[in-house]
Design a protein around this motif. Structure first.
Motif, PDB file in Angstrom:
ATOM      1  N   GLN A  68      54.030  32.680  11.905  1.00 37.63           N
ATOM      2  CA  GLN A  68      53.734  33.123  10.537  1.00 37.63           C
ATOM      3  C   GLN A  68      54.764  32.589   9.548  1.00 37.63           C
ATOM      4  O   GLN A  68      54.411  32.167   8.442  1.00 37.63           O
ATOM      5  N   PRO A  71      49.575  37.326   7.107  1.00 35.22           N
ATOM      6  CA  PRO A  71      50.911  36.741   7.265  1.00 35.22           C
ATOM      7  C   PRO A  71      51.937  37.637   7.930  1.00 35.22           C
ATOM      8  O   PRO A  71      53.054  37.195   8.199  1.00 35.22           O
ATOM      9  N   GLY A  81      56.316  37.236   6.503  1.00 39.04           N
ATOM     10  CA  GLY A  81      55.868  35.939   6.037  1.00 39.04           C
ATOM     11  C   GLY A  81      56.329  35.611   4.633  1.00 39.04           C
ATOM     12  O   GLY A  81      56.740  34.474   4.338  1.00 39.04           O
ATOM     13  N   VAL A  82      56.281  36.595   3.745  1.00 41.44           N
ATOM     14  CA  VAL A  82      56.658  36.348   2.359  1.00 41.44           C
ATOM     15  C   VAL A  82      58.116  35.919   2.241  1.00 41.44           C
ATOM     16  O   VAL A  82      58.470  35.143   1.342  1.00 41.44           O
ATOM     17  N   TYR A 122      47.971  33.070   1.608  1.00 44.20           N
ATOM     18  CA  TYR A 122      48.168  32.807   3.033  1.00 44.20           C
ATOM     19  C   TYR A 122      46.843  32.943   3.787  1.00 44.20           C
ATOM     20  O   TYR A 122      46.496  32.095   4.622  1.00 44.20           O
ATOM     21  N   TYR A 142      58.267  32.174   2.946  1.00 41.22           N
ATOM     22  CA  TYR A 142      57.798  31.467   1.749  1.00 41.22           C
ATOM     23  C   TYR A 142      58.903  31.454   0.693  1.00 41.22           C
ATOM     24  O   TYR A 142      59.210  30.412   0.105  1.00 41.22           O
ATOM     25  N   ALA A 177      54.168  30.078   6.483  1.00 40.93           N
ATOM     26  CA  ALA A 177      54.608  30.436   5.131  1.00 40.93           C
ATOM     27  C   ALA A 177      55.437  29.310   4.514  1.00 40.93           C
ATOM     28  O   ALA A 177      55.333  29.030   3.310  1.00 40.93           O
ATOM     29  N   PHE A 235      50.867  36.370  -2.567  1.00 36.56           N
ATOM     30  CA  PHE A 235      51.219  35.558  -1.402  1.00 36.56           C
ATOM     31  C   PHE A 235      50.260  35.818  -0.242  1.00 36.56           C
ATOM     32  O   PHE A 235      49.784  34.885   0.412  1.00 36.56           O
ATOM     33  N   LYS A 236      49.960  37.078   0.017  1.00 35.10           N
ATOM     34  CA  LYS A 236      49.062  37.406   1.128  1.00 35.10           C
ATOM     35  C   LYS A 236      47.689  36.778   0.947  1.00 35.10           C
ATOM     36  O   LYS A 236      47.099  36.258   1.898  1.00 35.10           O
TER      37      LYS A 236
END
Length: 396
Positions: free
Chosen positions: A76, A316, A320-321, A308, A324, A80, A304-305
């Motif tokens: 993940q 994610p 995950g964020v 993704y 990123y 990202a 972001f989600k």
């Protein structure tokens, strides 16, 4: 919005919102999604793929081969990073993905290989064990590390923790409650490593806010002990006006139910939590209705989600964020911070950076600070009652 919307040269404040929540704890001792970090079976070959074609090399060290939840989170984070490069138009960075296997030896080998290939920044590792391994070669080479672990024993100048730290949650919620007139607080914390850290943070935050830490109870992972300690807090009656309950939402709801059953009046005593409550279990718990907790503003994280899911047809995960955000930070600094963009004076900008999770900055001791909102639980959800700050206060 442009990839880097603003960069103030005087304050070195980088806006990383990207083109186009909630705080989700990384887990004090690296338990993504509530699962233990799996350890690799032995030495691994760091090798791996690359993302992007820029001239500035940045390593991303992850437990790709560790198995279990660790490998899932690693993938993940890798995805990202890929998404961040897609979103940052013309990014002049190349991400070297290196596998640490989730071990100290793997982290050391991956960092050494990445540095040998010309990396000028290391993102990762995921867990504290591998981060300790990566820190040695990085320190010798003068290369900063931005790691996902929230174990503060790893943090030091040059090894920066980008995750959501328990101390940041505690300071935000205690200071907000104090500003709202809550001046005598109790805490009830799990009798484990997480509880010890949050208890220490609570004592410090209370002292800073001029709040009396009236009582602290520690409970074991046993329903009878939880109930007994909850009853002890409830007996304090009119001597307190807030109770801090930092455990996960399910346990916190049980504790608060036990306290109210023992006579605690939630109309007079405010229940305070942490970012661990930013999920549906907390929102659906009647016992937590009206409680306050800190979290990142959800707007950037939800964006972001969505991006993704559109790119990878999957969710994610909670970390995950941060992957990123770390890659976007690297690309932004490379573009705007001049020669040696990852030097100390840049990484330790007092103005900090704004990313998908909101405002954050690194401290000289390697820990981080974040601008969090305060939420109130109610009607199956949570609403913002105090917005996240957009800049750090003067003198902070």
């Amino acid at each position: 919005m442009s990839a880097v919307a603003a960069f103030a040269a005087t304050g070195l404040a980088l806006l990383l919102a990207g083109c186009g929540g909630s705080t989700t704890s990384t887990g004090l001792f690296d338990r993504p999604s509530g699962q233990p970090i799996a350890q690799g079976p032995g030495p691994v070959t760091p090798g791996g793929d690359t993302l992007g074609q820029g001239s500035v090399k940045v390593a991303m060290i992850l437990p790709m081969s560790a198995g279990g939840a660790s490998s899932q989170v690693a993938q993940q984070l890798r995805n990202a990073a890929d998404l961040a490069l897609r979103d940052f138009q013309g990014a002049n960075v190349q991400i070297l993905i290196k596998d640490d296997g989730g071990t100290t030896e793997g982290g050391q080998a991956a960092a050494s290989q990445a540095i040998g290939e010309g990396a000028s920044l290391i993102i990762g590792p995921l867990n504290a064990v591998a981060a300790r391994g990566a820190a040695g070669p990085a320190r010798q080479a003068g290369i900063p590390v931005v790691t996902f672990t929230t174990d503060t024993s790893v943090a030091t100048r040059g090894v920066y923790l980008i995750g959501f730290l328990p101390s940041t949650d505690v300071e935000r919620i205690v200071s907000y409650a104090a500003a709202k007139g809550r001046r005598s607080m109790a805490a009830i914390v799990p009798d484990d490593a997480f509880g010890l850290v949050t208890e220490a943070a609570f004592r410090q935050a209370a002292a800073q806010a001029g709040v009396r830490a009236f009582a602290i109870e520690r409970y074991k992972a046993d329903p009878n002990d939880m109930q007994a300690k909850a009853q002890a807090i409830a007996k304090l009656g009119g001597q307190i006006d807030a109770v801090f309950v930092p455990d996960a939402a399910g346990n916190a709801a049980q504790i608060v139910s036990a306290m109210t059953a023992a006579g605690l009046d939630k109309n007079k005593v405010k229940i305070l939590g942490t970012g661990r409550w930013n999920e549906q279990t907390a929102f659906a718990a009647p016992a937590l209705a009206g409680a306050w907790f800190p979290a990142a503003d959800a707007t950037g994280i939800e964006d972001f989600k969505r991006r993704y899911r559109a790119a990878f047809n999957s969710d994610p995960g909670s970390l995950g964020v941060l992957g990123y955000e770390a890659v976007f930070l690297a690309a932004g600094l490379e573009r705007k911070a001049g020669p040696q963009p990852f030097r100390d004076e840049i990484m330790l900008s007092r103005s900090g950076f704004i990313g998908k999770t909101g405002l954050f900055r690194f401290k000289a001791d390697g820990t981080s600070e974040r601008g969090l909102a305060v939420y109130e639980i109610g009607a199956g959800g949570a609403k913002v009652i105090d917005p996240a700050p957009q800049q750090f206060g003067r003198g902070a």
